[in-house]
Design a protein around this motif. Structure first.
Motif, PDB file in Angstrom:
ATOM      1  N   GLY A 122       0.696  -1.123  -0.018  1.00 53.31           N
ATOM      2  CA  GLY A 122      -0.124  -0.145  -0.018  1.00 53.31           C
ATOM      3  C   GLY A 122       0.702   1.453   0.186  1.00 53.31           C
ATOM      4  O   GLY A 122       0.311   2.462   0.012  1.00 53.31           O
ATOM      5  N   VAL A 123       2.177   1.213  -0.199  1.00 55.91           N
ATOM      6  CA  VAL A 123       2.975   2.569  -0.119  1.00 55.91           C
ATOM      7  C   VAL A 123       3.074   2.996  -1.597  1.00 55.91           C
ATOM      8  O   VAL A 123       3.706   4.140  -1.843  1.00 55.91           O
ATOM      9  CB  VAL A 123       4.258   2.194   0.557  1.00 55.91           C
ATOM     10  CG1 VAL A 123       4.165   1.856   1.929  1.00 55.91           C
ATOM     11  CG2 VAL A 123       5.145   1.129  -0.462  1.00 55.91           C
ATOM     12  N   GLY A 124       2.530   2.364  -2.459  1.00 57.64           N
ATOM     13  CA  GLY A 124       2.705   2.744  -3.963  1.00 57.64           C
ATOM     14  C   GLY A 124       3.818   2.210  -4.604  1.00 57.64           C
ATOM     15  O   GLY A 124       4.251   2.754  -5.538  1.00 57.64           O
ATOM     16  N   LYS A 125       4.162   0.833  -4.366  1.00 58.51           N
ATOM     17  CA  LYS A 125       5.226   0.212  -4.956  1.00 58.51           C
ATOM     18  C   LYS A 125       5.077   0.053  -6.414  1.00 58.51           C
ATOM     19  O   LYS A 125       5.869   0.338  -7.395  1.00 58.51           O
ATOM     20  CB  LYS A 125       5.475  -0.923  -4.123  1.00 58.51           C
ATOM     21  CG  LYS A 125       6.579  -1.916  -4.957  1.00 58.51           C
ATOM     22  CD  LYS A 125       6.638  -3.192  -4.074  1.00 58.51           C
ATOM     23  CE  LYS A 125       5.362  -3.805  -3.837  1.00 58.51           C
ATOM     24  NZ  LYS A 125       4.549  -4.360  -5.088  1.00 58.51           N
ATOM     25  N   SER A 126       3.744  -0.424  -6.591  1.00 55.68           N
ATOM     26  CA  SER A 126       3.517  -0.692  -7.924  1.00 55.68           C
ATOM     27  C   SER A 126       3.353   0.397  -8.855  1.00 55.68           C
ATOM     28  O   SER A 126       3.904   0.386 -10.161  1.00 55.68           O
ATOM     29  CB  SER A 126       2.295  -1.619  -8.256  1.00 55.68           C
ATOM     30  OG  SER A 126       2.414  -2.817  -7.455  1.00 55.68           O
ATOM     31  N   THR A 127       2.677   1.353  -8.292  1.00 51.31           N
ATOM     32  CA  THR A 127       2.475   2.499  -9.118  1.00 51.31           C
ATOM     33  C   THR A 127       3.837   3.150  -9.385  1.00 51.31           C
ATOM     34  O   THR A 127       4.172   3.711 -10.571  1.00 51.31           O
ATOM     35  CB  THR A 127       1.727   3.761  -8.161  1.00 51.31           C
ATOM     36  OG1 THR A 127       0.572   3.119  -7.647  1.00 51.31           O
ATOM     37  CG2 THR A 127       1.753   4.996  -8.923  1.00 51.31           C
ATOM     38  N   ARG A 171      -4.521  -3.788 -13.942  1.00 51.56           N
ATOM     39  CA  ARG A 171      -4.983  -2.572 -13.537  1.00 51.56           C
ATOM     40  C   ARG A 171      -4.374  -1.278 -13.858  1.00 51.56           C
ATOM     41  O   ARG A 171      -4.851  -0.321 -14.504  1.00 51.56           O
ATOM     42  CB  ARG A 171      -5.461  -2.684 -11.646  1.00 51.56           C
ATOM     43  CG  ARG A 171      -5.775  -1.309 -11.329  1.00 51.56           C
ATOM     44  CD  ARG A 171      -5.885  -1.358  -9.994  1.00 51.56           C
ATOM     45  NE  ARG A 171      -4.904  -1.477  -9.032  1.00 51.56           N
ATOM     46  CZ  ARG A 171      -4.029  -0.934  -8.410  1.00 51.56           C
ATOM     47  NH1 ARG A 171      -3.973   0.474  -8.801  1.00 51.56           N
ATOM     48  NH2 ARG A 171      -2.969  -1.339  -7.877  1.00 51.56           N
ATOM     49  N   ASN A 193       7.473   8.151  -1.487  1.00 47.57           N
ATOM     50  CA  ASN A 193       6.067   8.238  -2.169  1.00 47.57           C
ATOM     51  C   ASN A 193       5.125   8.839  -1.202  1.00 47.57           C
ATOM     52  O   ASN A 193       5.270   8.698  -0.033  1.00 47.57           O
ATOM     53  CB  ASN A 193       5.699   6.890  -2.698  1.00 47.57           C
ATOM     54  CG  ASN A 193       4.489   7.063  -3.544  1.00 47.57           C
ATOM     55  OD1 ASN A 193       4.416   7.842  -4.407  1.00 47.57           O
ATOM     56  ND2 ASN A 193       3.630   6.102  -3.513  1.00 47.57           N
ATOM     57  N   PRO A 211       5.078  13.256  -4.945  1.00 42.21           N
ATOM     58  CA  PRO A 211       3.839  13.777  -3.874  1.00 42.21           C
ATOM     59  C   PRO A 211       2.519  12.845  -3.895  1.00 42.21           C
ATOM     60  O   PRO A 211       2.330  12.181  -5.000  1.00 42.21           O
ATOM     61  CB  PRO A 211       3.296  15.360  -4.628  1.00 42.21           C
ATOM     62  CG  PRO A 211       3.848  15.003  -6.231  1.00 42.21           C
ATOM     63  CD  PRO A 211       4.982  13.921  -6.077  1.00 42.21           C
ATOM     64  N   HIS A 219      -0.792  12.824  -5.026  1.00 39.98           N
ATOM     65  CA  HIS A 219      -1.528  13.710  -5.883  1.00 39.98           C
ATOM     66  C   HIS A 219      -2.715  12.773  -6.571  1.00 39.98           C
ATOM     67  O   HIS A 219      -2.337  11.666  -7.126  1.00 39.98           O
ATOM     68  CB  HIS A 219      -0.700  14.142  -6.947  1.00 39.98           C
ATOM     69  CG  HIS A 219      -1.449  15.560  -7.682  1.00 39.98           C
ATOM     70  ND1 HIS A 219      -2.270  15.335  -8.706  1.00 39.98           N
ATOM     71  CD2 HIS A 219      -1.246  16.915  -7.556  1.00 39.98           C
ATOM     72  CE1 HIS A 219      -2.728  16.421  -9.034  1.00 39.98           C
ATOM     73  NE2 HIS A 219      -1.977  17.449  -8.653  1.00 39.98           N
ATOM     74  N   ARG A 274      -2.982   9.100  -8.613  1.00 44.63           N
ATOM     75  CA  ARG A 274      -3.933   7.972  -8.350  1.00 44.63           C
ATOM     76  C   ARG A 274      -4.872   7.732  -9.620  1.00 44.63           C
ATOM     77  O   ARG A 274      -5.184   6.305  -9.918  1.00 44.63           O
ATOM     78  CB  ARG A 274      -4.885   8.307  -7.173  1.00 44.63           C
ATOM     79  CG  ARG A 274      -5.160   6.668  -6.431  1.00 44.63           C
ATOM     80  CD  ARG A 274      -5.827   6.888  -5.287  1.00 44.63           C
ATOM     81  NE  ARG A 274      -7.352   6.830  -5.890  1.00 44.63           N
ATOM     82  CZ  ARG A 274      -8.371   7.174  -5.191  1.00 44.63           C
ATOM     83  NH1 ARG A 274      -8.364   7.562  -4.112  1.00 44.63           N
ATOM     84  NH2 ARG A 274      -9.558   7.113  -5.779  1.00 44.63           N
ATOM     85  N   ASP A 327      -5.193   4.330 -11.653  1.00 50.32           N
ATOM     86  CA  ASP A 327      -5.883   3.218 -11.220  1.00 50.32           C
ATOM     87  C   ASP A 327      -6.872   3.063 -12.735  1.00 50.32           C
ATOM     88  O   ASP A 327      -7.572   2.091 -12.836  1.00 50.32           O
ATOM     89  CB  ASP A 327      -7.008   3.321 -10.209  1.00 50.32           C
ATOM     90  CG  ASP A 327      -6.128   3.433  -9.122  1.00 50.32           C
ATOM     91  OD1 ASP A 327      -5.057   2.719  -9.187  1.00 50.32           O
ATOM     92  OD2 ASP A 327      -6.706   3.682  -8.053  1.00 50.32           O
TER      93      ASP A 327
END
Ligand code: ADP
Length: 378
Positions: free
Chosen positions: A137-142, A172, A295, A332, A334, A338, A342
């Protein structure tokens, strides 16, 4: 048409094994998971026998595919190293009798340096790097996909392997819902989107199927995605790791021929403690940490652009300094990041001239500079 386990077993009864009995009688089959026409199971054999069983694996896959209604069959060989681990505790999977033993795959305490053969590189791929995080949930994949796109923008040939077997997010993040095809050499052809060659377990099986896999199965599936995929010529292959620092992650960090790792953290203290564990994990297996990315570093108001450091920003930078690893950059929190991720159009792709794309490219540049020798040599 729904596929039954009986049908699969009947098909597998036709596959002969080196033990001289059909596969269904060889005491090597795992449970068979079937979901929505997709069939997954493993064949568990002794490490010494693994070579002899490779043909059985491909025949088993082919046999399962002959069953009407089967769209995907994925079979992995899990080799147990029985002799190597006499009294080790069980891994977190809580394996029961007949189930592959996670502990058997646990690396020796000193990691790669302890006389283990170094994993062979992937022909054609100059550098494989991991994007990891101490928790989900820390934004690793993003970060992984936007970083891959940032590296692409720098003129590199980039692939992306979604090894987050417990929660594959590339379907996704990319909007890909096709299945990889096999080429003439029976290798899977990665799906190409945004100029990236992409492979994800999420293209092959349902998320719920992957969730029940145990350590060795995870490793086998990732090895297959790494080595049985026609990656072609790549400068960098970015691997989106499963979050955390447990046995499966440690084994992956050890067995994937990584040139380096990027750790994604949020500024909160707790997440930083997890990031520290991630760092320790890569050090243990002698994989250089290329740096830390912070992140959700600060909140940027989508209306007025005002910046607020809601999480006490800067923690990851201090931590990186303290630990002596490069600090790669701050991304950031932002809405654009997101919403675009997504919706299957990561922000570097959808807003290439925006401020976020510039940050990811800058981080990409710092990584490329560290890998320059490796890429140039290839
Ligand atoms: P992980 O791979 O660590 O589990 P994800 O990349 O799936 O995390 O991100 C978790 C959620 O947070 C997703 O909804 C994603 O869009 C969102 N997210 C990630 N990074 C940012 C960011 N910098 N700003 C806004 N939302 C983000």
């Amino acid at each position: 048409m729904s596929v039954t386990e009986r049908q699969i077993r009947d098909a597998l009864a036709e596959v002969a094994t080196p033990r001289g009995v059909p596969l269904t009688q060889a005491s090597a089959l795992s449970e068979i998971a079937i979901a929505d026409g997709k069939v997954y199971f493993s064949i568990n054999v002794d490490a010494a026998e693994a070579k002899a069983w490779e043909g059985v694996r491909t025949q088993a896959e082919a046999a399962a595919r002959t069953v009407p209604g089967v769209s995907v069959a994925m079979v992995v060989l899990t080799a147990e190293r029985r002799a190597a681990a006499p009294a080790q505790p069980r891994g977190r999977g809580g394996a029961g009798p007949g189930v592959p033993n996670v502990a058997a795959h646990r690396p020796p305490p000193h990691g790669r340096g302890a006389g283990l053969p170094k994993q062979s590189d992937i022909p054609g791929v100059a550098a494989i790097i991991a994007v990891a995080s101490g928790k989900g949930g820390v934004g690793k994949s993003t970060t992984a996909i936007n970083l891959a796109l940032g590296l692409r923008d720098l003129g590199l040939r980039v692939g992306l392997l979604d090894a987050d077997i417990y929660g594959p997010s590339m379907p996704r993040l990319t909007g890909i819902h096709d299945k990889p095809k096999l080429n003439d050499n029976k290798k899977m052809v990665p799906l190409v989107k945004f100029g990236l060659s992409i492979m994800s377990i999420g293209f092959l099986v349902e998320e719920e199927t992957a969730m029940i896999w145990r350590g060795p199965m995870v490793m086998s599936a990732v090895t297959q995605m790494l080595r049985e995929v026609a990656w072609g010529e790549l400068d960098v292959l970015v691997v989106d790791m499963p979050p955390g620092t447990g046995d499966a992650q440690l084994t992956l960090a050890q067995e994937v021929p990584l040139k380096g790792a990027v750790i994604v953290s949020t500024p909160q203290d707790l997440s930083l403690i997890d990031a520290r564990r991630g760092l320790a994990m890569f050090r243990k297996v002698n994989v250089p940490v290329l740096g830390i990315v912070e992140n959700m570093s600060y909140f940027q108001c989508p209306e007025c652009g005002t910046r607020s450091d809601i999480f006490g920003h800067g923690g990851a930078r201090h931590e990186a300094e303290r630990l002596g690893v490069p600090f790669l950059g701050e991304i950031p929190l932002h809405m654009a990041i997101r919403a675009n991720s997504d919706a299957g159009t990561p922000v570097v792709e959808s807003e290439p001239d925006g401020p976020h794309a510039a940050i990811y490219r800058e981080i990409g540049g710092k990584i490329r500079d560290q890998l320059r020798g490796v890429i140039a040599a290839a």
